[in-house]
Scaffold this motif. Structure first.
Motif, short mmCIF file in Angstrom:
data_model
loop_
_atom_site.label_atom_id
_atom_site.label_comp_id
_atom_site.label_asym_id
_atom_site.label_seq_id
_atom_site.Cartn_x
_atom_site.Cartn_y
_atom_site.Cartn_z
N SER A 199 0.83 -1.20 0.00
CA SER A 199 0.00 0.00 0.00
C SER A 199 0.87 1.24 0.00
O SER A 199 1.97 1.25 0.54
CB SER A 199 -0.95 0.01 1.21
N VAL A 200 0.36 2.29 -0.63
CA VAL A 200 1.00 3.60 -0.66
C VAL A 200 0.07 4.55 0.09
O VAL A 200 -1.05 4.81 -0.36
CB VAL A 200 1.23 4.08 -2.10
N TYR A 201 0.54 5.02 1.22
CA TYR A 201 -0.24 5.87 2.12
C TYR A 201 0.32 7.28 2.03
O TYR A 201 1.52 7.50 2.22
CB TYR A 201 -0.11 5.32 3.54
N VAL A 202 -0.54 8.26 1.71
CA VAL A 202 -0.06 9.63 1.52
C VAL A 202 -0.97 10.59 2.29
O VAL A 202 -2.20 10.49 2.22
CB VAL A 202 -0.06 10.03 0.03
N VAL A 203 -0.35 11.52 3.00
CA VAL A 203 -1.10 12.48 3.80
C VAL A 203 -0.36 13.82 3.79
O VAL A 203 0.86 13.86 3.63
CB VAL A 203 -1.26 11.96 5.25
N ALA A 204 -1.09 14.90 3.93
CA ALA A 204 -0.46 16.22 4.02
C ALA A 204 0.27 16.33 5.36
O ALA A 204 -0.32 16.11 6.41
CB ALA A 204 -1.52 17.31 3.90
N GLU A 205 1.57 16.62 5.30
CA GLU A 205 2.39 16.80 6.49
C GLU A 205 3.12 18.13 6.40
O GLU A 205 2.95 18.87 5.45
CB GLU A 205 3.41 15.65 6.60
N GLY A 206 3.94 18.42 7.41
CA GLY A 206 4.68 19.67 7.43
C GLY A 206 5.81 19.69 6.41
O GLY A 206 5.97 18.78 5.60
N THR A 207 6.62 20.72 6.48
CA THR A 207 7.72 20.89 5.52
C THR A 207 9.02 20.24 5.99
O THR A 207 9.99 20.23 5.26
CB THR A 207 7.97 22.38 5.26
N GLU A 208 9.04 19.71 7.20
CA GLU A 208 10.24 19.05 7.72
C GLU A 208 10.58 17.83 6.86
O GLU A 208 9.71 17.07 6.44
CB GLU A 208 10.00 18.61 9.16
N ARG A 209 11.86 17.64 6.57
CA ARG A 209 12.29 16.51 5.74
C ARG A 209 12.81 15.39 6.62
O ARG A 209 13.59 15.61 7.54
CB ARG A 209 13.37 16.96 4.75
N SER A 210 12.36 14.19 6.36
CA SER A 210 12.83 13.04 7.12
C SER A 210 12.54 11.78 6.31
O SER A 210 11.76 11.80 5.36
CB SER A 210 12.14 12.95 8.48
N LYS A 211 13.17 10.69 6.70
CA LYS A 211 12.92 9.40 6.06
C LYS A 211 13.37 8.29 6.99
O LYS A 211 14.17 8.51 7.90
CB LYS A 211 13.65 9.28 4.71
N GLY A 212 12.87 7.08 6.77
CA GLY A 212 13.26 5.96 7.61
C GLY A 212 12.37 4.76 7.37
O GLY A 212 11.59 4.73 6.43
N THR A 213 12.51 3.77 8.23
CA THR A 213 11.67 2.58 8.19
C THR A 213 11.07 2.37 9.57
O THR A 213 11.63 2.83 10.58
CB THR A 213 12.46 1.33 7.77
N PHE A 214 9.94 1.69 9.61
CA PHE A 214 9.23 1.52 10.87
C PHE A 214 8.46 0.21 10.84
O PHE A 214 7.88 -0.15 9.82
CB PHE A 214 8.25 2.69 11.06
N ALA A 215 8.45 -0.51 11.96
CA ALA A 215 7.65 -1.73 12.09
C ALA A 215 7.23 -1.85 13.55
O ALA A 215 7.91 -1.35 14.46
CB ALA A 215 8.44 -2.96 11.66
N LEU A 216 6.09 -2.48 13.78
CA LEU A 216 5.66 -2.75 15.14
C LEU A 216 6.64 -3.70 15.81
O LEU A 216 7.22 -4.57 15.16
CB LEU A 216 4.26 -3.37 15.15
N ALA A 217 6.79 -3.55 17.11
CA ALA A 217 7.71 -4.41 17.85
C ALA A 217 7.30 -5.88 17.75
O ALA A 217 8.13 -6.78 17.83
CB ALA A 217 7.77 -3.98 19.32
N SER A 218 6.00 -6.11 17.55
CA SER A 218 5.50 -7.47 17.46
C SER A 218 5.65 -8.07 16.07
O SER A 218 5.28 -9.22 15.85
CB SER A 218 4.02 -7.50 17.87
N GLY A 219 6.19 -7.31 15.13
CA GLY A 219 6.39 -7.80 13.78
C GLY A 219 5.25 -7.42 12.86
O GLY A 219 4.41 -6.60 13.19
N GLY A 220 5.21 -8.04 11.68
CA GLY A 220 4.18 -7.72 10.71
C GLY A 220 4.72 -6.84 9.60
O GLY A 220 5.94 -6.78 9.37
N PRO A 221 3.84 -6.11 8.90
CA PRO A 221 4.28 -5.28 7.78
C PRO A 221 5.28 -4.20 8.20
O PRO A 221 5.26 -3.74 9.35
CB PRO A 221 2.97 -4.64 7.27
N GLU A 222 6.11 -3.82 7.27
CA GLU A 222 7.07 -2.74 7.49
C GLU A 222 6.67 -1.52 6.68
O GLU A 222 6.14 -1.66 5.58
CB GLU A 222 8.47 -3.18 7.08
N ALA A 223 6.89 -0.35 7.23
CA ALA A 223 6.62 0.90 6.52
C ALA A 223 7.94 1.58 6.18
O ALA A 223 8.78 1.78 7.06
CB ALA A 223 5.75 1.83 7.36
#
Length: 264
Positions: A199-223
């Motif tokens: 899935s591609v999830y897109v939302v209006a956010e601020g102008t701050e620039r950042s990037k990374g990866t994220f997953a729940l501690a219990s596992g499952g899909p990664e963002a």
């Protein structure tokens, strides 16, 4: 043998990635058959993120020594502390000390209070809810991309394109609108020939620039997420990390290119 009945507790387990694998198909069917519970699932995800945001500046602060002294009875004796104030002070201690652990355990996350974490958490919750839905994963199918992206753009306030991920083996299924911590996000779903969905999830956010990866501690899909040019974007799936990174970069480049064209 009758199908087991799911409850609010199962919604939390599913959002945390802790629902047993052999129950997920039945859970998705239950959500599909109960639109109110599906809406509640998304509302729980948004509420969790809102709570994290509300207490982000407090949860990691040390409890003031004077407050600890009042609760323990070791404080100054110049003014008698009534039972009501003792209870209020104890509640403050619970909020400052205990609620952080409760929320962290409920969400499976650390309490960083970072907007990217909240965005990624909501993206994963939306993916878990809709990517596994075999009957109606999207509100608008991808056969008319101009209509789909126009509809999503109008509702989110962003100029959106549907990334072409065919070179990565993925075909656009369509899209839908999902809650996004007080606003509205676009969720576009893709599938490959093997049935894998991202899935591609897109939302209006601020102008701050950042990037990374994220997953729940219990596992499952990664963002895999970025925040730039007023866009917050998270690509969610269970692909191998290298493949996930390639697909995410391709999607994000096309989203930003589409936004740039809209400004010229």
């Amino acid at each position: 043998m009758s199908a087991r009945s799911f409850t609010d507790r199962d919604i939390h387990l599913a959002l945390d990635g802790e629902l047993p694998e052999d129950e997920r198909a039945a859970y998705q069917m239950w959500l599909e058959a109960n639109p109110d519970m599906k809406a509640r699932s998304l509302r729980f995800a948004a509420d969790n993120a809102a709570l994290r945001n509300l207490f982000a500046g407090v949860l990691e602060e040390p409890v003031p020594a004077r407050l600890e002294a009042v609760v323990s009875g070791d404080g100054p004796r110049r003014k008698q502390v009534t039972p009501w104030w003792r209870m209020a002070a104890a509640a403050a201690l619970l909020i400052a000390g205990g609620l952080g652990g409760y929320l962290a355990g409920m969400n499976g996350l650390g309490m960083g209070g970072d907007s990217d974490d909240r965005m990624a958490q909501l993206a994963i919750a939306a993916h878990q809810t809709f990517a596994a839905d075999k009957n109606r994963p999207v509100e608008v199918d991808g056969s008319d991309q101009a209509y789909l992206t126009g509809w999503l753009s109008k509702r989110t306030g962003l100029k959106l394109v549907a990334p072409d991920l065919s070179n990565d083996g993925f075909t656009l299924l369509g899209g839908r609108l999902v809650p996004a911590d007080g606003s509205t996000a676009a969720l576009m779903l893709y599938a490959d020939a093997d049935g894998n969905r991202i899935s591609v999830y897109v939302v209006a956010e601020g102008t701050e620039r950042s990037k990374g990866t994220f997953a729940l501690a219990s596992g499952g899909p990664e963002a895999v997420y970025w925040q730039d040019e007023g866009y917050g974007c998270a690509i969610v799936g269970t692909l191998p990390p290298e493949q996930m990174g390639t697909v995410a970069r391709n999607a994000y480049k096309q989203l930003i290119a589409g936004a740039g064209q809209a400004r010229t």
